[in-house]
Scaffold this motif. Structure first.
Motif, PDB file in Angstrom:
ATOM      1  N   SER A   1       0.823  -1.215   0.000  1.00 32.82           N
ATOM      2  CA  SER A   1       0.000   0.000   0.000  1.00 32.82           C
ATOM      3  C   SER A   1       0.854   1.262   0.000  1.00 32.82           C
ATOM      4  O   SER A   1       0.628   2.179  -0.795  1.00 32.82           O
ATOM      5  CB  SER A   1      -0.938  -0.003   1.206  1.00 32.82           C
ATOM      6  OG  SER A   1      -1.772  -1.129   1.164  1.00 32.82           O
ATOM      7  N   GLY A   2       1.831   1.328   0.876  1.00 34.65           N
ATOM      8  CA  GLY A   2       2.722   2.491   0.909  1.00 34.65           C
ATOM      9  C   GLY A   2       3.483   2.644  -0.400  1.00 34.65           C
ATOM     10  O   GLY A   2       3.670   3.754  -0.899  1.00 34.65           O
ATOM     11  N   GLN A   3       3.907   1.522  -0.974  1.00 35.97           N
ATOM     12  CA  GLN A   3       4.625   1.566  -2.252  1.00 35.97           C
ATOM     13  C   GLN A   3       3.711   2.055  -3.381  1.00 35.97           C
ATOM     14  O   GLN A   3       4.159   2.744  -4.295  1.00 35.97           O
ATOM     15  CB  GLN A   3       5.205   0.185  -2.586  1.00 35.97           C
ATOM     16  CG  GLN A   3       6.270  -0.277  -1.607  1.00 35.97           C
ATOM     17  CD  GLN A   3       7.415   0.704  -1.484  1.00 35.97           C
ATOM     18  OE1 GLN A   3       7.936   1.216  -2.469  1.00 35.97           O
ATOM     19  NE2 GLN A   3       7.806   0.994  -0.247  1.00 35.97           N
ATOM     20  N   GLU A   4       2.427   1.720  -3.309  1.00 39.23           N
ATOM     21  CA  GLU A   4       1.469   2.187  -4.314  1.00 39.23           C
ATOM     22  C   GLU A   4       1.331   3.714  -4.269  1.00 39.23           C
ATOM     23  O   GLU A   4       1.212   4.375  -5.299  1.00 39.23           O
ATOM     24  CB  GLU A   4       0.109   1.515  -4.114  1.00 39.23           C
ATOM     25  CG  GLU A   4      -0.936   1.895  -5.147  1.00 39.23           C
ATOM     26  CD  GLU A   4      -0.598   1.465  -6.568  1.00 39.23           C
ATOM     27  OE1 GLU A   4      -1.086   2.136  -7.508  1.00 39.23           O
ATOM     28  OE2 GLU A   4       0.131   0.480  -6.763  1.00 39.23           O
ATOM     29  N   ILE A   5       1.339   4.275  -3.070  1.00 37.76           N
ATOM     30  CA  ILE A   5       1.263   5.737  -2.922  1.00 37.76           C
ATOM     31  C   ILE A   5       2.493   6.384  -3.547  1.00 37.76           C
ATOM     32  O   ILE A   5       2.388   7.350  -4.319  1.00 37.76           O
ATOM     33  CB  ILE A   5       1.125   6.124  -1.438  1.00 37.76           C
ATOM     34  CG1 ILE A   5      -0.217   5.646  -0.895  1.00 37.76           C
ATOM     35  CG2 ILE A   5       1.281   7.634  -1.255  1.00 37.76           C
ATOM     36  CD1 ILE A   5      -0.342   5.723   0.622  1.00 37.76           C
ATOM     37  N   ILE A   6       3.663   5.853  -3.243  1.00 35.08           N
ATOM     38  CA  ILE A   6       4.910   6.403  -3.801  1.00 35.08           C
ATOM     39  C   ILE A   6       4.895   6.303  -5.324  1.00 35.08           C
ATOM     40  O   ILE A   6       5.252   7.264  -6.023  1.00 35.08           O
ATOM     41  CB  ILE A   6       6.128   5.690  -3.181  1.00 35.08           C
ATOM     42  CG1 ILE A   6       6.245   6.074  -1.698  1.00 35.08           C
ATOM     43  CG2 ILE A   6       7.407   6.016  -3.949  1.00 35.08           C
ATOM     44  CD1 ILE A   6       7.256   5.263  -0.911  1.00 35.08           C
ATOM     45  N   LYS A   7       4.464   5.174  -5.838  1.00 29.05           N
ATOM     46  CA  LYS A   7       4.388   4.965  -7.297  1.00 29.05           C
ATOM     47  C   LYS A   7       3.465   6.009  -7.940  1.00 29.05           C
ATOM     48  O   LYS A   7       3.782   6.569  -8.995  1.00 29.05           O
ATOM     49  CB  LYS A   7       3.887   3.547  -7.576  1.00 29.05           C
ATOM     50  CG  LYS A   7       3.796   3.179  -9.033  1.00 29.05           C
ATOM     51  CD  LYS A   7       3.334   1.730  -9.154  1.00 29.05           C
ATOM     52  CE  LYS A   7       2.889   1.415 -10.556  1.00 29.05           C
ATOM     53  NZ  LYS A   7       2.223   0.124 -10.667  1.00 29.05           N
ATOM     54  N   PHE A   8       2.329   6.288  -7.301  1.00 28.21           N
ATOM     55  CA  PHE A   8       1.394   7.285  -7.824  1.00 28.21           C
ATOM     56  C   PHE A   8       2.085   8.644  -7.961  1.00 28.21           C
ATOM     57  O   PHE A   8       2.001   9.293  -9.003  1.00 28.21           O
ATOM     58  CB  PHE A   8       0.168   7.395  -6.907  1.00 28.21           C
ATOM     59  CG  PHE A   8      -0.787   8.482  -7.309  1.00 28.21           C
ATOM     60  CD1 PHE A   8      -1.761   8.247  -8.266  1.00 28.21           C
ATOM     61  CD2 PHE A   8      -0.705   9.753  -6.749  1.00 28.21           C
ATOM     62  CE1 PHE A   8      -2.638   9.253  -8.655  1.00 28.21           C
ATOM     63  CE2 PHE A   8      -1.584  10.762  -7.127  1.00 28.21           C
ATOM     64  CZ  PHE A   8      -2.549  10.510  -8.084  1.00 28.21           C
ATOM     65  N   PHE A   9       2.767   9.081  -6.907  1.00 23.65           N
ATOM     66  CA  PHE A   9       3.421  10.390  -6.954  1.00 23.65           C
ATOM     67  C   PHE A   9       4.575  10.416  -7.957  1.00 23.65           C
ATOM     68  O   PHE A   9       4.808  11.436  -8.607  1.00 23.65           O
ATOM     69  CB  PHE A   9       3.885  10.819  -5.566  1.00 23.65           C
ATOM     70  CG  PHE A   9       2.741  11.174  -4.652  1.00 23.65           C
ATOM     71  CD1 PHE A   9       1.821  12.140  -5.016  1.00 23.65           C
ATOM     72  CD2 PHE A   9       2.568  10.526  -3.447  1.00 23.65           C
ATOM     73  CE1 PHE A   9       0.748  12.452  -4.195  1.00 23.65           C
ATOM     74  CE2 PHE A   9       1.501  10.830  -2.618  1.00 23.65           C
ATOM     75  CZ  PHE A   9       0.583  11.797  -2.995  1.00 23.65           C
ATOM     76  N   GLU A  10       5.278   9.309  -8.116  1.00 26.31           N
ATOM     77  CA  GLU A  10       6.338   9.230  -9.134  1.00 26.31           C
ATOM     78  C   GLU A  10       5.761   9.438 -10.528  1.00 26.31           C
ATOM     79  O   GLU A  10       6.394  10.045 -11.382  1.00 26.31           O
ATOM     80  CB  GLU A  10       7.058   7.883  -9.053  1.00 26.31           C
ATOM     81  CG  GLU A  10       7.979   7.760  -7.857  1.00 26.31           C
ATOM     82  CD  GLU A  10       8.559   6.364  -7.680  1.00 26.31           C
ATOM     83  OE1 GLU A  10       8.031   5.387  -8.284  1.00 26.31           O
ATOM     84  OE2 GLU A  10       9.517   6.229  -6.906  1.00 26.31           O
TER      85      GLU A  10
END
Length: 175
Positions: A24-33
């Motif tokens: 979940s946290g990685q999905e948030i980072i991926k979105f902002f990238e």
């Protein structure tokens, strides 16, 4: 240009105990990238579902790390251990209930249990805090719904100017 700092806070007993990977946290980072054009830096923390730890992490991200935006994932359901909204409400100076309303509305298109979700958002000092659900696909759906208002909200609270790739995410700023 200074990097915009974005707090990514995963509230999960099992992820904090390394029982499973924090997707979940990685999905948030991926979105902002994908959507941000500014240089930015994630301040990424995984903690258990403990209200005092969540309050501490939110205040640290805002005050110590100077995160303009803090996005949480997890702890927004009705279970006894789900306390992220309570911690967020305790920290915030102002609540922005429209974020939670929109996220639930969007999520209801996919699952009838979205009415059980208690996401919220608010302002703490010069940081915008947004609670997201814990499911990775729901994170993407909710971020796509609410993110168009986030850069303007940051403008209004004296935060950094957030610039996005208009081909991937159209944000709204009044003319």
């Amino acid at each position: 240009m200074d990097k915009i700092k974005i707090g990514v806070l995963t509230c999960s007993d099992r992820a904090a105990a390394n029982i499973y990977e924090d997707i979940s946290g990685q999905e948030i980072i991926k979105f902002f990238e994908e959507v941000l054009q500014n240089p930015w830096e994630p301040i990424y923390v995984v903690i258990p579902d403990e209200k005092l730890e969540i309050v501490s992490a939110l205040t640290s991200m805002a005050e110590v790390h100077q995160c303009a935006l803090i996005v949480t994932t997890g702890g927004t359901g009705p279970a006894t251990r789900d306390v992220t909204p309570e911690a967020t409400e305790e920290v915030c100076d102002k609540l922005l209930p429209g974020f939670g309303e929109l996220m639930r509305q969007v999520s209801l298109q996919y699952v009838p249990t979205a009415i059980l979700s208690r996401q919220t958002a608010g302002i703490y000092k010069q940081s915008l805090i947004v609670n997201l659900p814990g499911k990775p696909s729901a994170i993407r759906q909710c971020l796509e719904a609410v993110f168009p208002a986030i850069p303007y909200c940051l403008d209004l609270i004296g935060g950094p100017y957030m610039d996005c790739d208009e081909n991937k995410m159209k944000v709204f700023r009044p003319k």
